[in-house]
Design a protein around this motif. Sequence first.
Motif, PDB file in Angstrom:
ATOM      1  N   HIS A 153      -4.069   1.600   8.721  1.00  0.00           N
ATOM      2  CA  HIS A 153      -4.720   0.717   7.747  1.00  0.00           C
ATOM      3  C   HIS A 153      -4.141   0.930   6.350  1.00  0.00           C
ATOM      4  O   HIS A 153      -3.861  -0.036   5.619  1.00  0.00           O
ATOM      5  N   SER A 154      -3.955   2.189   5.943  1.00  0.00           N
ATOM      6  CA  SER A 154      -3.430   2.488   4.615  1.00  0.00           C
ATOM      7  C   SER A 154      -1.992   2.022   4.455  1.00  0.00           C
ATOM      8  O   SER A 154      -1.606   1.514   3.393  1.00  0.00           O
ATOM      9  N   ILE A 155      -1.196   2.192   5.492  1.00  0.00           N
ATOM     10  CA  ILE A 155       0.186   1.721   5.450  1.00  0.00           C
ATOM     11  C   ILE A 155       0.215   0.203   5.256  1.00  0.00           C
ATOM     12  O   ILE A 155       1.033  -0.338   4.502  1.00  0.00           O
ATOM     13  N   ALA A 156      -0.717  -0.493   5.923  1.00  0.00           N
ATOM     14  CA  ALA A 156      -0.792  -1.949   5.773  1.00  0.00           C
ATOM     15  C   ALA A 156      -1.105  -2.328   4.324  1.00  0.00           C
ATOM     16  O   ALA A 156      -0.555  -3.295   3.793  1.00  0.00           O
ATOM     17  N   GLN A 157      -1.971  -1.551   3.657  1.00  0.00           N
ATOM     18  CA  GLN A 157      -2.284  -1.826   2.251  1.00  0.00           C
ATOM     19  C   GLN A 157      -1.068  -1.605   1.353  1.00  0.00           C
ATOM     20  O   GLN A 157      -0.812  -2.383   0.423  1.00  0.00           O
ATOM     21  N   ILE A 158      -0.332  -0.543   1.645  1.00  0.00           N
ATOM     22  CA  ILE A 158       0.869  -0.260   0.853  1.00  0.00           C
ATOM     23  C   ILE A 158       1.909  -1.366   1.045  1.00  0.00           C
ATOM     24  O   ILE A 158       2.579  -1.783   0.087  1.00  0.00           O
ATOM     25  N   LEU A 179      -5.809  -2.663  -4.702  1.00  0.00           N
ATOM     26  CA  LEU A 179      -5.080  -3.913  -4.560  1.00  0.00           C
ATOM     27  C   LEU A 179      -5.665  -5.047  -5.392  1.00  0.00           C
ATOM     28  O   LEU A 179      -4.923  -5.860  -5.937  1.00  0.00           O
ATOM     29  N   GLN A 180      -6.989  -5.129  -5.496  1.00  0.00           N
ATOM     30  CA  GLN A 180      -7.580  -6.226  -6.261  1.00  0.00           C
ATOM     31  C   GLN A 180      -7.130  -6.242  -7.723  1.00  0.00           C
ATOM     32  O   GLN A 180      -6.692  -7.287  -8.226  1.00  0.00           O
ATOM     33  N   PRO A 181      -7.203  -5.113  -8.449  1.00  0.00           N
ATOM     34  CA  PRO A 181      -6.696  -5.122  -9.827  1.00  0.00           C
ATOM     35  C   PRO A 181      -5.199  -5.414  -9.908  1.00  0.00           C
ATOM     36  O   PRO A 181      -4.747  -6.067 -10.853  1.00  0.00           O
ATOM     37  N   LEU A 182      -4.432  -4.945  -8.915  1.00  0.00           N
ATOM     38  CA  LEU A 182      -2.989  -5.183  -8.929  1.00  0.00           C
ATOM     39  C   LEU A 182      -2.662  -6.655  -8.685  1.00  0.00           C
ATOM     40  O   LEU A 182      -1.685  -7.176  -9.231  1.00  0.00           O
TER      41      LEU A 182
END
Length: 310
Positions: A153-158, A179-182
């Motif tokens: 899951h974390s890799i998918a976010q990255i 991710l939202q602020p980015l």
Amino acid sequence: MKYNNSVNQFKLLGLTQDPDRQKIVFIIFFIFYVATVMGNLLIIVTVKCSRMLGSPMYFFLFYLSLTDFCFSTSITPRLLVDSLSSKKIISYNECLTQVFALHLFGAMEIFVLILMSADRYVAICKPLRYPTIMRRQVCIILIILSWTGSFIHSIAQIMLALELPFCGPNLIDHYCCDLQPLLKLACTDTYAINLQLVCNSGVLCTTGFVMLIISYIVILYSLRNHSAEGRRKALSTCTSHVTVVVLSFGPCIFIYTRPPITFAVDKMVEIFYTIGIPCLNPLIYTLRNAEMKNAMRKLWHIKTATGSRD
């Protein structure tokens, strides 16, 4: 790591720009962090050292406390340092590392809570088969699978974050990287990436919450055939779990299942999710759990007796 932008650092605006309020922020969240560390380490040490707490429920509680400790540590120390600094600069790599840690331990908490509800379901609804179904080897495999799922899951976010091109400005209106602020800083159309975020984190939060609620409804329904004492004990344990589930999944669903729209309460909700919940969980699981309190007292007496002999 491949860079697809001209920005190599960000500036976090934090919770406030007022120097006096920043000192208050430091004091408040320093107290929260110390309480979080002490509470979760106390549970970790107690479960690890006490023979009274050898059941699968406490095996999973050990990993929940470990996850809460790591979850808070990935966010709070940075917030404390920034509250005493005027720069609040975070590099691109550090920002992505924080995104990775935030989602790794956030997802792990969801998986562990699901495992704890599964343990309660088997213990209450299938008591005769409980020792066979929830044996030690099975619990270890489930934890390994949870860590694996959290890592994926974390890799998918990255991977989603790496798709975002940044060409300025670099001011993140937040106290941490997520991710939202980015998405708000990316100089491209982020509709598709936000949709992937909702399908990833949003679905994980919502599906986990629905599964947990259904499992506890089934558990409560099955308790009608138990004795009054059995119902009382089961309800006491399940109440703690349900409290943690509601407190954890409410903010998670609010944060990750909506369009990239800014609300006034966003920072407060995420503070409660990333800093408040890891601090509250030890209180919920110790104050309402007689076995845990007895195990802590016994370990304390052993430690005191050993120290007096020395």
